[in-house]
Enzyme design. Structure first.
Site, PDB file in Angstrom:
ATOM      1  N   GLY A 112     -14.187  -2.969  22.239  1.00 46.67           N
ATOM      2  CA  GLY A 112     -13.291  -2.323  23.195  1.00 46.67           C
ATOM      3  C   GLY A 112     -12.044  -3.145  23.499  1.00 46.67           C
ATOM      4  O   GLY A 112     -10.937  -2.604  23.576  1.00 46.67           O
ATOM      5  N   ASN A 158     -15.655   1.345  34.500  1.00 49.37           N
ATOM      6  CA  ASN A 158     -16.846   0.524  34.278  1.00 49.37           C
ATOM      7  C   ASN A 158     -17.492   0.070  35.588  1.00 49.37           C
ATOM      8  O   ASN A 158     -18.693  -0.148  35.650  1.00 49.37           O
ATOM      9  CB  ASN A 158     -16.493  -0.701  33.419  1.00 49.37           C
ATOM     10  CG  ASN A 158     -15.247  -1.401  33.876  1.00 49.37           C
ATOM     11  OD1 ASN A 158     -14.166  -0.815  33.879  1.00 49.37           O
ATOM     12  ND2 ASN A 158     -15.374  -2.645  34.286  1.00 49.37           N
ATOM     13  N   GLN A 188     -16.606   3.239  28.262  1.00 44.76           N
ATOM     14  CA  GLN A 188     -17.772   3.587  29.076  1.00 44.76           C
ATOM     15  C   GLN A 188     -18.127   5.068  28.982  1.00 44.76           C
ATOM     16  O   GLN A 188     -19.135   5.500  29.533  1.00 44.76           O
ATOM     17  CB  GLN A 188     -17.517   3.242  30.561  1.00 44.76           C
ATOM     18  CG  GLN A 188     -17.465   1.768  30.841  1.00 44.76           C
ATOM     19  CD  GLN A 188     -18.820   1.074  30.682  1.00 44.76           C
ATOM     20  OE1 GLN A 188     -19.871   1.717  30.582  1.00 44.76           O
ATOM     21  NE2 GLN A 188     -18.808  -0.235  30.651  1.00 44.76           N
ATOM     22  N   ALA A 224     -19.239  -0.029  20.384  1.00 42.32           N
ATOM     23  CA  ALA A 224     -20.607   0.347  19.996  1.00 42.32           C
ATOM     24  C   ALA A 224     -21.687  -0.177  20.933  1.00 42.32           C
ATOM     25  O   ALA A 224     -22.707   0.474  21.127  1.00 42.32           O
ATOM     26  CB  ALA A 224     -20.885  -0.158  18.572  1.00 42.32           C
ATOM     27  N   HIS A 225     -21.474  -1.368  21.537  1.00 37.23           N
ATOM     28  CA  HIS A 225     -22.610  -1.958  22.271  1.00 37.23           C
ATOM     29  C   HIS A 225     -22.863  -1.272  23.606  1.00 37.23           C
ATOM     30  O   HIS A 225     -23.834  -1.584  24.283  1.00 37.23           O
ATOM     31  CB  HIS A 225     -22.451  -3.475  22.417  1.00 37.23           C
ATOM     32  CG  HIS A 225     -21.442  -3.953  23.413  1.00 37.23           C
ATOM     33  ND1 HIS A 225     -21.764  -4.216  24.712  1.00 37.23           N
ATOM     34  CD2 HIS A 225     -20.124  -4.239  23.286  1.00 37.23           C
ATOM     35  CE1 HIS A 225     -20.687  -4.665  25.356  1.00 37.23           C
ATOM     36  NE2 HIS A 225     -19.681  -4.673  24.511  1.00 37.23           N
ATOM     37  N   CYS A 257     -17.135  -9.547  32.827  1.00 39.29           N
ATOM     38  CA  CYS A 257     -16.329 -10.759  32.733  1.00 39.29           C
ATOM     39  C   CYS A 257     -16.027 -11.324  34.112  1.00 39.29           C
ATOM     40  O   CYS A 257     -15.644 -12.471  34.250  1.00 39.29           O
ATOM     41  CB  CYS A 257     -15.044 -10.499  31.957  1.00 39.29           C
ATOM     42  SG  CYS A 257     -14.386  -8.886  32.176  1.00 39.29           S
TER      43      CYS A 257
HETATM   44  C1  LIG Z   1     -14.087   0.083  30.254  1.00 41.84           C
HETATM   45  C2  LIG Z   1     -14.251  -1.077  29.338  1.00 41.84           C
HETATM   46  N1  LIG Z   1     -13.261  -1.376  28.482  1.00 41.84           N
HETATM   47  C3  LIG Z   1     -13.369  -2.400  27.625  1.00 41.84           C
HETATM   48  C4  LIG Z   1     -14.479  -3.198  27.589  1.00 41.84           C
HETATM   49  C5  LIG Z   1     -14.555  -4.340  26.616  1.00 41.84           C
HETATM   50  O1  LIG Z   1     -15.311  -3.989  25.520  1.00 41.84           O
HETATM   51  P1  LIG Z   1     -15.855  -5.104  24.496  1.00 41.84           P
HETATM   52  O2  LIG Z   1     -16.943  -5.816  25.201  1.00 41.84           O
HETATM   53  O3  LIG Z   1     -16.355  -4.327  23.341  1.00 41.84           O
HETATM   54  O4  LIG Z   1     -14.710  -5.959  24.132  1.00 41.84           O
HETATM   55  C6  LIG Z   1     -15.543  -2.927  28.457  1.00 41.84           C
HETATM   56  C7  LIG Z   1     -16.753  -3.775  28.466  1.00 41.84           C
HETATM   57  O5  LIG Z   1     -17.308  -4.091  29.502  1.00 41.84           O
HETATM   58  C8  LIG Z   1     -15.418  -1.834  29.358  1.00 41.84           C
HETATM   59  O6  LIG Z   1     -16.392  -1.537  30.216  1.00 41.84           O
END
Ligand SMILES: Cc1ncc(COP(=O)(O)O)c(C=O)c1O
Length: 381
Positions: A71, A152, A180, A202-203, A326
């Site tokens: 993402g 998220n 999400q 994907a995760h 994060c």
């Molecule tokens: C809305 C959203 N965007 C982007 C990301 C980042 O994705 P990735 O962990 O695949 O870099 C996340 C992951 O928590 C997310 O919830």
């Protein structure tokens, strides 16, 4: 110790069938898809096949998919790539105040370092952007709008199709971070977002970590953000991570058209959690009761902070989150809570419960029973 994993928005376990699909690509299919010999050509054929399969699920052309590391990379490519591509046309960009950091910080950087001007749309108390606010914010020099599909931290759903339609009418590119959203909401076709760019990962739906895609509507060709090869049709240099791409494709096929986060299973569970939260003094639900992901319930707790809340829940075996993964472990107030009008003292006292396919009524009962005591305890402390 028991484990109640209510943090599916942070990540999901790899599905065993997806894992099985990936295994040959960690073993016998190890060629570089760019090599011209037969070992490489075999890998290339399977990469092309994965692209076609992904395109069939998304309802787009294979050439409209760039496989990425997830993402964050997808959104970075979408935002930097198009803002820079169109910088001579205009330097005004629009996003919302409730984006994931993977989007937010791209806009911050473009504003700080590259002379763009950025409008951040406000949201209401439920976390929703208003289409009329976007209409008012669009300018002749606006080139790109980016609004998250499902938040998220709160699960709040945005009216992305309407926002996208407005952008299209005005000739402005529209990106949505749908990380999400996939696997949780009904999906028919990538065009349902009315977006030119869509970030997928994907995760979040039982695929592998480090795997994702950016849909780029033809004939748009963003500037690359990494250089060193002609991979992915000159949009993303670097040898393709075939096991991850296979895992992404397999999870997409299995878990998106019929969302793996089943509403009929999850909505009653989160409704019970919501009722419990509503009944606890000092706890306040944050999000939209009407427009939200069925798996997510978030609330703030007056008189405490996220670190204490996460710690005390963890001691009870409950995996929750204070919002974005994060931000875990930091006492930064959530920008999403602040944008939704939460008082500063509560913006860093967020609990996000996000359920998934293995979540049970018994787990919900356990949490509902312990929540009042745990929250009292942490508030006293
Ligand atoms: C809305 C959203 N965007 C982007 C990301 C980042 O994705 P990735 O962990 O695949 O870099 C996340 C992951 O928590 C997310 O919830």
């Amino acid at each position: 110790m028991r484990t109640i994993y209510f943090d599916y928005n942070a990540t999901t376990p790899l599905d065993p069938q997806v894992r099985a699909a990936m295994l040959p690509f960690l073993d016998e299919v190890w060629g570089n898809p760019s090599s011209v010999h037969h070992v490489g050509r075999r890998a290339r054929a399977l990469l092309d096949d994965a692209r076609d399969r992904s395109a069939a699920v998304l309802g787009c052309k294979g050439s409209e998919i760039v496989f990425t590391s997830g993402g964050t990379e997808s959104s970075n490519l979408a935002i930097f790539g198009t803002a820079r591509l169109l910088r001579e046309k205009g330097r005004h960009l629009i996003t919302s105040s409730v984006e994931h950091h993977a989007v937010l910080q791209c806009f911050d950087y473009l504003e700080r370092k590259e002379g763009f001007s950025v409008t951040r749309l406000p949201v209401d108390a439920t976390g929703r952007v208003c289409v009329d606010d976007l209409r008012r914010a669009l300018r002749p020099d606006t080139t790109l709008v980016s609004v998250i599909a499902a938040n998220n931290e709160t699960g709040t759903l945005q009216p992305v199709a309407e926002l996208g339609a407005l952008c299209r009418e005005r000739g402005v590119l529209f990106h949505t971070d749908a990380v999400q959203w996939f696997g949780k909401e009904p999906f028919t076709n990538i065009h349902q977002f009315n977006a030119d760019l869509v970030s997928i990962c994907a995760h979040k739906f039982h695929g592998p970590k480090g795997a994702g895609a950016l849909f780029i509507r033809s004939p748009l060709h963003p500037d690359p953000v990494q250089f060193g090869g002609a991979h992915e049709n000159e949009r993303r240099a670097g040898t393709e991570n075939l096991p991850a791409i296979i895992g992404f494709t397999d999870a997409l096929e299995r878990f998106v058209r019929v969302p793996v986060f089943e509403r009929t299973h999850l909505a009653p569970l989160t409704a019970r959690l919501l009722a419990a939260v509503d009944g606890i003094e000092g706890a306040r639900f944050r999000g939209s009761r009407e427009h939200r992901l069925a798996n997510t319930i978030s609330f703030t707790v007056a008189g405490t902070d996220s670190i204490a809340l996460m710690a005390v829940l963890d001691l009870e075996g409950v995996c929750a989150s204070s919002g974005s993964a994060c931000a875990a472990g930091s006492l930064e107030p959530s920008h999403v809570m602040l944008a939704m009008g939460a008082p500063a003292a509560e913006a860093n006292a967020l609990v996000r419960l996000s359920l998934g396919r293995a979540s049970t009524a018994a787990e919900v009962d356990t949490l509902c029973a312990l929540l009042p005591r745990v929250l009292r305890q942490v508030r006293r402390a």
